[in-house]
Design an enzyme around this catalytic site. Structure first.
Site, PDB file in Angstrom:
ATOM      1  N   ILE A  57       0.848  -1.199   0.000  1.00 47.79           N
ATOM      2  CA  ILE A  57       0.000   0.000   0.000  1.00 47.79           C
ATOM      3  C   ILE A  57       0.883   1.250   0.000  1.00 47.79           C
ATOM      4  O   ILE A  57       0.587   2.221  -0.683  1.00 47.79           O
ATOM      5  CB  ILE A  57      -0.943   0.010   1.237  1.00 47.79           C
ATOM      6  CG1 ILE A  57      -1.733  -1.299   1.346  1.00 47.79           C
ATOM      7  CG2 ILE A  57      -1.859   1.221   1.211  1.00 47.79           C
ATOM      8  CD1 ILE A  57      -2.628  -1.633   0.188  1.00 47.79           C
ATOM      9  N   CYS A 109       7.792  -1.872   7.855  1.00 45.07           N
ATOM     10  CA  CYS A 109       7.025  -1.904   6.609  1.00 45.07           C
ATOM     11  C   CYS A 109       7.962  -2.166   5.443  1.00 45.07           C
ATOM     12  O   CYS A 109       8.930  -1.428   5.251  1.00 45.07           O
ATOM     13  CB  CYS A 109       6.291  -0.580   6.395  1.00 45.07           C
ATOM     14  SG  CYS A 109       5.455  -0.528   4.801  1.00 45.07           S
TER      15      CYS A 109
END
Lengths: 316, 312
Positions: free
Chosen positions: B74, B133
């Site tokens: 994302i 991430c």
């Protein structure tokens, strides 16, 4: 309750299958019925809205029925729900019946073919925003590509029933005749105008067919067929509205035609989705920011799937 | 009968009604799941990653499904700190779950600035430091795979976080996760959250290209659960247990049985992630399932279960 949403109940609901009819080589029409809260929620379903079906526990067909090109994909255990739009909604005796047109393309739709009357399926929906009808339009032009016909069939029905001042005409395209997702597709209701599809004809909507290989109707992309028709059209651009659903390349072309002729245009976009409810941020659609060269990502699930064509940035 | 079971937990000094969280990026900023489930049934809630300025995120495709899992890339798409404070904090104030804000950034200063701005907010229990991430060019995993950088960023954010709980979310994409966990704890982390997703790739064999626009993404879902359980147990034994540091275990949890596995492995609490996308009410169901398990096993307090792994 900490809650800032005013949204109606979106489930999850259980729907019961009433039919799952094969209508073409790889095409099926799944009919589902909702009762009580599900019926109430889906009774108001707008053309272009969608729902997320949980097919993970639906069994595969026997291996002899799995097409060779899907044998490997069929091995994969699926996890996520799958988004589908609807080709029809019928409210009857407090029940709501909905139809989904689908094509077998992977492990989930392959499983879907084994659903039969009486089975149930878990559904989250209705989701997203459907097509809308601006005031003052006299003609609605429905441009479909392949499976994109589903929500536009529903729209044709709604336009006929609720918007008497608008004449609707459908332009249905596919790569070949076999990939047109219609039953009895070439019944010769109006040979003069090309081919007429019974599915649209039952709402009094004329239709033109185009196939890339010329196996039915106009030989060439449906957007060429549409463009030629527009060249002969009698009405001014402001009196018309284009609604389209299909492959993105086709939608880009439709948007280009609409812009050139200054016709309002709404497109139903498609993206890979995980949740469908605005959480995962997967289904981003790049959109122009009004009056600036900047772009933003809107979510296909919550901001769409229907967008004003002027907003969309198509990747070339 | 269920009253006899106490599933409330002490998590780094705060009392949680139960040990079930929803994981960052799978439950929105606040009450987005409220249409589908009772968000107040949760013990804890972790917001989507918040950066100082809004972020657009990566190009699409951003996700792809895999066997019993999914990849996401994302790219920290989020509304940014100001809008979060203005629009989401008022909703968070009304939530009964302990809310942790997942903090992200491209530089140590950015991480610290986000934490500093929110450190005085009573509605927030603490922060989850996202140094794991795998889907951003700067920040995220680049901080979380090097012990020296983990020390530096954890100390800086700890200072900025004031009295709030600082939980550090660890990446499994390292040679020895305990080295990173130790660095975080020694630099002031009050809790550890593990694991983030595994860096992974899916290739479209027709085009010969990766499916994701970002090329790689983070693998989550049931496919990673056994590895996550192992890593939680490893960090519990090697770092957390002796130091009294709670672990928030995550990775492929869909059912109460999955959650119990993580707790036995050493997690004080668990976070449900990918499963929220499929079954938005599943975290609330897991709370009930854990209670039932405890009743069946005659466990009166869930802390008897944490790290109870029997060996040999």
């Amino acid at each position: 309750m900490a809650k800032n949403h005013s949204a109606a109940n979106r489930g999850p609901f259980n729907a019961v299958i009433s039919a799952n009819k094969q209508i073409g080589q790889r095409f099926y029409r799944l009919s589902l019925g909702f009762e009580s809260a599900g019926a109430k929620a889906f009774a108001k379903l707008k053309p272009g809205q969608f729902a997320q079906l949980d097919l993970a526990d639906t069994p595969l067909p026997p291996s002899k029925d799995i097409p060779e090109d899907l044998v490997d994909a069929a091995r994969r255990k699926i996890l996520l729900r799958r988004p589908f739009s609807f080709s029809d909604v019928i409210n009857k005796d407090r029940k709501t019946l909905v139809d989904i047109l689908y094509r077998v393309v992977g492990p989930a739709t392959l499983r879907m073919t084994t659903l039969s009357a009486g089975d149930s399926v878990n559904i989250i929906g209705p989701l997203g925003n459907g097509f809308w009808v601006p005031r003052g339009k006299k003609q609605a032009l429905l441009v479909t590509g392949g499976m994109g016909a589903g929500p536009l069939l529903h729209l044709a029905k709604v336009l006929t029933a609720d918007h008497h001042g608008i004449e609707a005409i459908a332009f249905a395209g596919a790569k070949t005749e076999k990939e047109l997702p219609f039953e009895g597709q070439l019944d010769e209701i109006s040979q003069e105008l090309g081919f007429s599809l019974a599915e649209f004809a039952r709402y009094g909507v004329e239709s033109l067919v185009a196939t890339d290989d010329g196996s039915a109707g106009f030989a060439g992309p449906v957007t060429d067929c549409f463009s030629e028709w527009l060249g002969r059209a009698g009405l001014a651009g402001k009196d018309m509205i284009i609604y389209s659903c299909g492959p993105e390349q086709m939608l880009a072309k439709v948007a280009e035609i609409a812009e050139k002729r200054n016709i309002d245009c709404q497109l139903s976009m498609e993206r890979m989705m995980a949740c469908g409810i605005g959480i995962c941020q997967s289904c981003a659609v790049e959109c122009k920011v009004n009056g600036s060269s900047e772009t933003v990502y809107k979510m296909c699930c919550e901001d769409g799937p229907v967008f004003d064509a002027k907003e969309i940035v198509f990747s070339s | 009968m269920e009253e006899a079971v106490d599933i409330s937990v002490d998590f780094a000094g705060i009392r949680l009604a139960n040990p079930v969280f929803t994981a960052s990026g799978t439950c929105g900023y606040a009450d987005e799941l409220a249409d589908f489930t009772d968000v107040n049934a949760l013990g804890g809630f972790i917001t989507k990653s918040i950066t100082l300025k809004p972020k657009k995120g990566n190009a699409t495709p951003r996700i792809v499904e895999t066997d019993s899992g999914m990849l996401n890339a994302i790219g920290w798409a989020n509304i940014g700190l100001d809008k979060f404070i203005e629009e989401k904090l008022p909703i968070i104030e009304k939530m009964s779950a302990a809310v942790f804000v997942n903090v992200a950034g491209e530089s140590i200063d950015e991480y610290a600035a986000v934490a500093e701005h929110l450190a005085g907010e009573a509605a927030i229990a603490g922060f989850e430091l996202n140094i794991s991430c795998p889907n951003v060019a700067k920040g995220g995993i680049t901080f979380g795979t090097d012990a020296v950088q983990v020390t530096e960023i954890t100390s800086a954010v700890k200072k900025a976080a004031g009295e709030k709980i600082l939980m550090v979310k660890l990446s499994p994409n390292v040679t020895d996760i305990s080295v990173i966990a130790r660095a975080a704890v020694e630099a002031g982390a009050d809790a550890l959250s593990l694991v983030n997703t595994f860096t992974a790739m899916v290739i479209d064999i027709e085009t010969g290209k990766p499916v994701l626009a970002n090329k790689t993404g983070g693998l989550s879902g049931p496919a990673i659960k056994p590895i996550a359980v192992y890593l939680v147990n490893k960090v519990y034994n090697e770092v957390a247990k002796n130091r009294g540091i709670p672990i928030l275990g995550s990775g492929g949890i869909r059912t109460a049985s999955d959650a119990v596995e993580f707790i036995i492995a050493g997690a004080t609490a668990v976070a449900v992630g990918t499963a929220n996308f499929i079954e938005p009410g599943c975290a609330a169901k897991i709370v009930e399932g854990i209670k039932k398990y405890c009743v069946r096993k005659k466990i009166t307090n869930i802390k008897e279960l944490t790290g109870s792994l029997g060996i040999g």
